[in-house]
Design a protein around this motif. Structure first.
Motif, short mmCIF file in Angstrom:
data_model
loop_
_atom_site.label_atom_id
_atom_site.label_comp_id
_atom_site.label_asym_id
_atom_site.label_seq_id
_atom_site.Cartn_x
_atom_site.Cartn_y
_atom_site.Cartn_z
N ARG A 98 2.72 -11.58 -5.59
CA ARG A 98 2.66 -12.48 -4.42
C ARG A 98 3.25 -11.80 -3.18
N THR A 99 4.34 -11.06 -3.39
CA THR A 99 4.96 -10.36 -2.26
C THR A 99 4.01 -9.33 -1.67
N GLN A 151 -0.03 -10.03 6.20
CA GLN A 151 0.79 -9.90 7.41
C GLN A 151 0.62 -8.55 8.09
N LEU A 152 -0.30 -7.70 7.60
CA LEU A 152 -0.52 -6.36 8.14
C LEU A 152 0.78 -5.56 8.17
N ASP A 153 1.49 -5.61 7.05
CA ASP A 153 2.76 -4.89 6.93
C ASP A 153 2.84 -4.33 5.52
N VAL A 154 2.62 -3.02 5.37
CA VAL A 154 2.60 -2.43 4.03
C VAL A 154 3.71 -1.39 3.87
N TYR A 172 -2.59 -2.20 -2.03
CA TYR A 172 -1.39 -1.91 -1.23
C TYR A 172 -1.23 -0.41 -1.04
N ALA A 173 -1.41 0.35 -2.13
CA ALA A 173 -1.29 1.80 -2.05
C ALA A 173 -2.38 2.39 -1.16
N ARG A 174 -3.59 1.89 -1.29
CA ARG A 174 -4.69 2.42 -0.48
C ARG A 174 -4.44 2.19 0.99
N GLY A 182 3.68 0.99 8.00
CA GLY A 182 3.33 1.57 6.71
C GLY A 182 1.92 2.08 6.58
N PHE A 183 1.08 1.94 7.61
CA PHE A 183 -0.31 2.38 7.54
C PHE A 183 -0.38 3.87 7.93
N LEU A 184 0.03 4.74 7.02
CA LEU A 184 0.17 6.16 7.36
C LEU A 184 -1.17 6.82 7.63
#
Length: 583
Positions: A322-323, A330-333, A362-364, A469-471
């Motif tokens: 869920r997190t 929220q566009l925050d990875v 999430y990883a992608r 976090g979107f590297l």
């Protein structure tokens, strides 16, 4: 020239110098004209000795090393350089002709040797490179080298995950195994070598289905070398200490409430750094390797009894899922703790496909494309038809070099959500998404900057993407800024940032990054850089292209200058290796 052959059974491999290029340049710079040297500190096994070895390679130098057995013998470290009986003053005189002195394990020097090193630094005629572990007391004469500002100090940080992956590349390990090794070793490269060797000797890891790679799942092989390293936890003999440690080990990955354990015992273990207690009163083992070691060395009957504790992993895993899903919305990875999912995979316990799909996504989105594919495969291993995992596997592979041509077809697999709409921006068509991205979001800021073809705004959007976090997306925005900038210096800064971020994205190659680096090079430089990216040494490139090694080195130096990087290990992430070419 290749100096090794990989043994597929033992996993014995070379340990190339990787990931310390900036530090290497700092150390070499300290030896330049007028420089007096440097002190390099860090925890044991973090690569201090290797860094100094690379820094002085090919130069005339003298080396001394501190040892625990000789700490009570005067001038023991310098015994091969000094007569049997000598005063400190005379020792300084005798060594005044040494132009470069490398002092390894300086924290283990005897007091006389430490004083000699300090005096040589103070006199300034001898350049010094000193390595010391910063977790243990050092002789005062050694610590005063940097506290007294005689020499600058470089504190080594743990090797990042992407550089650990490069070290392990020759072993053919799948990404989740690399991640596990990185977590349990915490930057200790000697421990990493011991553990990889132990895995090979025990017949693990096993082939990973459908990838040609190998995976480590299940128990830790506790060899004599590892047992010696883990002695502080495995040999606890105080009343109740081993019992408390085993209970914590078998409760993993969940913490144990403080009230369930003996407080006096916990205080002793906490004082010795073996456990951690959070603000909510939950207790865990301090090092991720300790739980595996304790479980592997516990008797079978006791292990069966301890393993019967109520299983709360399901609800904890659901909470992790869920997190992750909420952060994606929220566009925050940015990285979040995921101890339950990591532990289940490490132990070889089936992972629910729903969790695996979210973890892959999430990883992608973070640009960790190989991790994303591995998480999707982990879910498909137990649920072969799961559509979420199948979709994520296709998308992760579409970000990689293997199936880059499939990207346009895969872009819409996610459906019409924010992330799917953002694909048009990544492909260079922001006008298609005008008004369709959340106002004020990092995605919308990127689209607006690209539509304006504004280099500075694209760099600002890239910084915001990186912060969240979107590297990979940040690398792409910087790459787009390169083409938008009118100032060549600004374009070069954007290129440098794009290259650095792309090197952290596990080989992702996307349209925005295509041609970013090679367009700046001559035809010969492109040819040589491509061969270097394929793993060939300078000598091998010279032999293939009928050039001198010096000429190859000069071309690479010029290419590095144009690319804004000096890290040879990053090249495979930046260029497509060429097919064989004639000179």
């Amino acid at each position: 020239m290749r100096t090794f052959e990989q043994d597929a059974k033992t996993l014995q491999m070379p340990w190339p110098f990787t990931g310390r290029q900036d530090e290497l340049e700092l150390v070499r710079g300290s030896l330049a004209t007028g420089g007096h040297g440097m002190v390099v500190t860090g925890p044991a096994g973090h690569g201090k000795t290797r860094l100094l070895t690379e820094a002085v390679r090919g130069t005339d130098h003298t080396r001394v090393t501190g040892t625990p057995e000789a700490q009570n013998l005067p001038f023991a470290a310098f015994a091969h350089l000094l007569p049997d009986t000598v005063s400190l003053h005379r020792a300084v005189q005798l060594l005044s002709g040494v132009r470069l002195l490398v002092v390894d394990d300086a924290h283990l020097l005897d007091e006389a040797s430490a004083a000699l090193v300090h005096q040589l630094a103070a006199h300034g005629r001898t350049r010094l490179l000193v390595a010391a572990v910063d977790e243990v007391p050092a002789p005062g004469a050694v610590s005063r080298l940097w506290t007294g500002e005689l020499l600058p100090r470089l504190a080594l940080a743990p090797l990042p995950r992407e550089h650990t992956a490069r070290l392990l590349a020759a072993a053919g390990l799948e990404p989740l195994t690399v991640g596990r090794l990185h977590r349990v070793c915490r930057g200790d490269l000697r421990l990493l070598r011991d553990l990889v060797t132990a895995l090979g000797d025990s017949g693990r890891p096993a082939p990973a289905s459908g990838t040609g790679e190998r995976a480590w799942r299940g128990a830790l092989p506790v060899t004599p070398a590892l047992r010696e390293r883990l002695a502080p936890v495995l040999e606890r003999s105080g009343p109740g200490e081993r019992d408390a440690l085993e209970r914590l080990a078998f409760a993993e990955p969940l913490p144990v409430p403080l009230d369930d354990l003996d407080l006096d015992v916990l205080e002793r273990l906490e004082a010795d750094g073996l456990i951690e207690v959070d603000e909510q009163g939950a207790v865990t083992l301090a090092h991720p390797l300790h739980g595996s070691a304790l479980r592997a060395t516990t008797g079978r009957l006791r292990a069966r009894r301890l393993a019967r504790t109520p299983d709360g992993r399901g609800p904890a895993l659901d909470a992790e899922q869920r997190t992750l899903a909420r952060r994606i919305e929220q566009l925050d990875v940015r990285p979040v703790p995921t101890p339950v999912g990591d532990w289940l995979v490490a132990e070889g316990i089936p992972l629910p496909a729903g969790y695996a799909a979210v973890r892959a996504r999430y990883a992608r989105l973070r640009g960790e494309v190989r991790d994303a594919a591995a998480w999707a495969r982990e879910g498909l291993r137990h649920a072969p038809g799961d559509p979420g995992c199948r979709s994520e596997l296709r998308l992760a592979e579409a970000e990689s070099a293997k199936t880059a041509e499939a990207r346009p077809r895969a872009a819409g697999v996610d459906g019409d959500d924010v992330h799917a709409r953002y694909e048009a921006v990544r492909l260079g068509h922001p006008e298609r998404m005008a008004g369709r991205l959340p106002a004020g979001s990092v995605f919308a800021r990127h689209a607006e900057a690209l539509a304006r073809d504004h280099g500075a705004a694209l760099d600002q959007a890239a910084a915001a993407l990186e912060e969240r976090g979107f590297l990979l997306y940040a690398a792409e925005a910087h790459a787009q800024a390169v083409r938008a900038h009118r100032d060549p210096r600004a374009a070069r800064r954007s290129r440098t940032r794009a290259l650095a971020l792309a090197g952290r994205c596990q080989g992702a190659r996307t349209p925005a990054l295509a041609g970013l680096v090679l367009s700046e090079l001559t035809a010969r430089q492109r040819q040589i850089v491509g061969l270097a990216a394929a793993g060939l040494s300078n000598r091998e490139i010279a032999e293939r292209l009928t050039l001198s090694v010096r000429t190859v080195g000069n071309h690479l130096y010029s290419a590095y200058t144009r690319l804004g990087t000096g890290d040879r290990g990053a090249l495979p992430w930046l260029v497509e290796p060429p097919v064989a070419e004639s000179a």
